[in-house]
Design a protein around this motif. Sequence first.
Motif, PDB file in Angstrom:
ATOM      1  N   GLY A 149     -37.165  49.121 120.145  1.00 15.72           N
ATOM      2  CA  GLY A 149     -37.359  47.866 120.762  1.00 15.72           C
ATOM      3  C   GLY A 149     -36.349  46.850 119.911  1.00 15.72           C
ATOM      4  N   GLY A 150     -35.355  47.440 119.125  1.00 14.56           N
ATOM      5  CA  GLY A 150     -34.618  46.619 118.382  1.00 14.56           C
ATOM      6  C   GLY A 150     -33.665  45.871 119.093  1.00 14.56           C
ATOM      7  N   GLN A 151     -33.036  44.723 118.445  1.00 18.47           N
ATOM      8  CA  GLN A 151     -32.020  43.782 118.955  1.00 18.47           C
ATOM      9  C   GLN A 151     -30.811  43.976 118.027  1.00 18.47           C
ATOM     10  OE1 GLN A 151     -33.450  39.606 120.026  1.00 18.47           O
ATOM     11  NE2 GLN A 151     -35.538  40.430 119.743  1.00 18.47           N
ATOM     12  N   VAL A 152     -29.809  43.995 118.754  1.00 18.72           N
ATOM     13  CA  VAL A 152     -28.383  43.985 117.798  1.00 18.72           C
ATOM     14  C   VAL A 152     -27.637  42.791 118.126  1.00 18.72           C
ATOM     15  CG1 VAL A 152     -26.462  45.540 117.266  1.00 18.72           C
ATOM     16  CG2 VAL A 152     -28.698  46.308 118.265  1.00 18.72           C
ATOM     17  N   HIS A 153     -26.972  42.081 116.879  1.00 23.09           N
ATOM     18  CA  HIS A 153     -26.340  41.053 117.154  1.00 23.09           C
ATOM     19  C   HIS A 153     -25.001  41.095 116.726  1.00 23.09           C
ATOM     20  CE1 HIS A 153     -30.413  39.301 117.643  1.00 23.09           C
ATOM     21  NE2 HIS A 153     -30.626  40.047 116.583  1.00 23.09           N
ATOM     22  N   THR A 154     -23.916  40.564 117.288  1.00 28.43           N
ATOM     23  CA  THR A 154     -22.463  40.576 116.906  1.00 28.43           C
ATOM     24  C   THR A 154     -22.323  39.325 116.067  1.00 28.43           C
ATOM     25  OG1 THR A 154     -22.076  41.483 118.755  1.00 28.43           O
ATOM     26  CG2 THR A 154     -20.137  40.989 117.676  1.00 28.43           C
ATOM     27  N   GLY A 155     -21.574  39.505 114.740  1.00 28.98           N
ATOM     28  CA  GLY A 155     -21.137  38.512 113.925  1.00 28.98           C
ATOM     29  C   GLY A 155     -20.920  38.707 112.532  1.00 28.98           C
ATOM     30  N   ASP A 156     -20.590  37.802 111.777  1.00 32.85           N
ATOM     31  CA  ASP A 156     -20.285  38.035 110.385  1.00 32.85           C
ATOM     32  C   ASP A 156     -21.510  37.826 109.494  1.00 32.85           C
ATOM     33  OD1 ASP A 156     -18.885  38.541 107.891  1.00 32.85           O
ATOM     34  OD2 ASP A 156     -18.389  36.193 107.911  1.00 32.85           O
ATOM     35  N   LEU A 157     -22.124  38.907 109.114  1.00 34.13           N
ATOM     36  CA  LEU A 157     -23.043  38.879 108.089  1.00 34.13           C
ATOM     37  C   LEU A 157     -24.370  37.831 108.890  1.00 34.13           C
ATOM     38  CD1 LEU A 157     -21.649  38.919 104.719  1.00 34.13           C
ATOM     39  CD2 LEU A 157     -22.383  40.770 106.024  1.00 34.13           C
ATOM     40  N   PHE A 158     -25.075  37.227 107.955  1.00 31.70           N
ATOM     41  CA  PHE A 158     -26.109  36.347 108.510  1.00 31.70           C
ATOM     42  C   PHE A 158     -25.902  35.306 109.663  1.00 31.70           C
ATOM     43  CE2 PHE A 158     -26.792  37.371 103.965  1.00 31.70           C
ATOM     44  CZ  PHE A 158     -27.960  38.009 103.983  1.00 31.70           C
ATOM     45  N   ALA A 159     -24.513  35.253 109.968  1.00 29.50           N
ATOM     46  CA  ALA A 159     -24.332  34.113 110.969  1.00 29.50           C
ATOM     47  C   ALA A 159     -24.711  34.847 112.407  1.00 29.50           C
ATOM     48  CB  ALA A 159     -22.668  33.976 110.782  1.00 29.50           C
ATOM     49  N   ALA A 160     -24.718  36.231 112.453  1.00 27.91           N
ATOM     50  CA  ALA A 160     -25.169  36.772 113.681  1.00 27.91           C
ATOM     51  C   ALA A 160     -26.600  36.770 113.793  1.00 27.91           C
ATOM     52  CB  ALA A 160     -24.536  38.442 113.461  1.00 27.91           C
TER      53      ALA A 160
END
Length: 272
Positions: A150-161
């Motif tokens: 049930g994980g979510q994956v985010h695109t972006g630079d480190l914590f900004a994602a």
Amino acid sequence: MPPLPPLTPPSSSPSSRTSVVAALRAAGCVFAEEEAALILAAARTPAELAGLVDLRVSGRPLELVLGWAVFRGLRVAVEPGVFVPRRRTEFLVDQALARVPDAGVVVDLCCGSGAVGAALAAALGPVELHAADIDPAAVRCARRNVAAAGGQVHTGDLFAALPTGLRGRVDILAANVPYVPSGEVALLPAEAREHEPLIALDGGTDGLDVLRRVAAEAPGWLAPGGCLLVETSERQAPAAVEAVTRGGLKPRLAVSEEGYAHVVTGKKRQYR
């Protein structure tokens, strides 16, 4: 993600096995017998077998030929252009579980294939799992590997994602950042430098540029008692410990002599 099932015996004839082993050995594959068994098991037709052998002989990493890697007992999907999880990184997962065994919120930063997050979720049970990477190919691959948890994956630079709602709530922040010094990338084995994205390998002049950024921002994202974990090399470990200390976390260096793995952890102090 289910545990890695046992491999079924390949149905190829002895002559096919012999020719595959010979081709792999001629290409310099040290574990030709073992690799041949995996490739034979994966191939559904003679034409597919020939194609897989050609890819391996040309230098493509075995994991990318098969489409998966084994990581802490899990079969993790990998694809061309995505960093292949290393067995030594299993030590990072072990350290995370030892430091925060009751974690409820887990973040896999610089996630690559999502192997670390998937392994943590498999060991911890139901958790709120987030993974992030700047590379869209890695994000696409990670989504396959963390879906079962049930994980979510985010695109972006480190914590900004990451969703801002995670601030101050993260129990385990695993960041397998790139840590190869820029001047040493050319010295990596061809399987890495030719088939894995540079952004997943190059850590800047001394290899610690990304690690320092993570260590500086991590305290704002960790819950009280939460822990940051980063992998580094023996030579870089003292500077990595210093970076974690400057970030305001309580540092600790863990070393696996057997796996030649070095993990720096930084724990956020509990509120009084």
